[in-house]
Scaffold this active site. Structure first.
Site, short mmCIF file in Angstrom:
data_model
loop_
_atom_site.label_atom_id
_atom_site.label_comp_id
_atom_site.label_asym_id
_atom_site.label_seq_id
_atom_site.Cartn_x
_atom_site.Cartn_y
_atom_site.Cartn_z
N THR A 9 -5.48 100.02 -20.34
CA THR A 9 -5.00 99.90 -18.97
C THR A 9 -6.23 99.92 -18.07
O THR A 9 -6.51 100.88 -17.38
CB THR A 9 -4.04 101.05 -18.60
OG1 THR A 9 -4.70 102.30 -18.77
CG2 THR A 9 -2.80 101.02 -19.46
N GLY A 10 -7.04 98.83 -18.14
CA GLY A 10 -8.28 98.78 -17.40
C GLY A 10 -8.03 98.28 -16.01
O GLY A 10 -7.87 97.12 -15.80
N THR A 11 -8.00 99.04 -15.11
CA THR A 11 -6.93 99.54 -14.25
C THR A 11 -7.45 99.90 -12.88
O THR A 11 -8.61 100.22 -12.73
CB THR A 11 -6.35 100.80 -14.92
OG1 THR A 11 -5.53 100.42 -15.94
CG2 THR A 11 -5.61 101.69 -14.01
N THR A 12 -6.54 100.01 -11.94
CA THR A 12 -6.77 100.70 -10.67
C THR A 12 -5.61 101.67 -10.46
O THR A 12 -4.46 101.24 -10.42
CB THR A 12 -6.84 99.72 -9.49
OG1 THR A 12 -7.88 98.76 -9.71
CG2 THR A 12 -7.13 100.47 -8.19
N SER A 137 -11.16 101.02 -13.80
CA SER A 137 -12.28 100.11 -13.56
C SER A 137 -12.32 99.59 -12.13
O SER A 137 -13.38 99.32 -11.58
CB SER A 137 -12.20 98.92 -14.53
OG SER A 137 -10.95 98.27 -14.41
#
Length: 203
Positions: A9-12, A137
């Site tokens: 879940t490369g994510t905000t 990220s």
């Protein structure tokens, strides 16, 4: 040939305090390397009536931690005949991550007990309570925006605008963030959910 890459879940993720509670938000993209495995993942996991985990990192690791927290807090609530505190959930999540360094999990634990609470838990397990917290990220692209624009005592409407702007900004700049925007507002009276599809992400 099978890939050994984890689904990420490369994510905000973001959580803020507003005048009546806590507002959390996230994008919805998950990926395995360059492959986008889902555009509609819900990264805001409810573990009690008024406590949520915002997940970034390995999908499997963060889902496992969230499931364990949900089970533990349910048992605690029944045995102690009391409502679980946000700090207890955050401290347990921090302990799990710290004692299991192979886990790839950065979390925000947020909710409402006797007041709004926001706890940030880093990849190494360090725990800090904040008025607002960001992770994943995409957080590198919105730290300045949040630092300048967040203020104490925002209304729910102002908070929604703030979180939508922040996550939209990250989606527009971070290749690992994308999809739609989900939000949940947690207050004394309960939980309200908000959803913005991809075509409503601000440009």
């Amino acid at each position: 040939m099978m890939s050994n890459e984890k689904e990420m879940t490369g994510t905000t993720i973001i959580a803020i305090k507003y005048d009546d509670g806590v507002l959390i938000g996230a994008d919805s993209r998950t990926s395995m390397g360059a492959y986008v495995s889902s555009r509609v993942t819900d990264k805001l996991t409810q573990i009690t009536d008024k406590i949520f985990v915002c997940r970034s990192g390995s999908s499997a690791d963060t889902q496992m931690i969230s499931s364990y927290l949900r089970m533990y807090l349910s048992m605690y609530s029944q045995l102690e005949d009391s409502i679980p505190q946000v700090q207890r959930a955050a401290a347990l999540a921090s302990k799990i991550i710290y004692e299991n360094p192979s886990l790839l999990a950065g979390l925000i634990v947020a909710g409402y007990d006797d007041k709004p609470r926001v706890f940030n838990i880093s990849l190494g397990g360090s725990l800090t309570e904040r008025d607002w917290a960001i992770g994943g990220s995409g957080s590198a692209f919105i730290y300045g925006y949040c630092d300048v624009n967040w203020r104490s005592g925002m209304s729910l409407e102002e908070g929604i605008r703030f979180v939508r702007n922040a996550v939209s900004c990250a989606i527009n700049r971070d290749n690992a963030s994308g999809g739609c925007i989900r939000m949940s507002a947690i207050s004394r009276t309960g939980v309200q959910r908000y959803f913005y599809p991809g075509d409503k992400v601000l440009q």
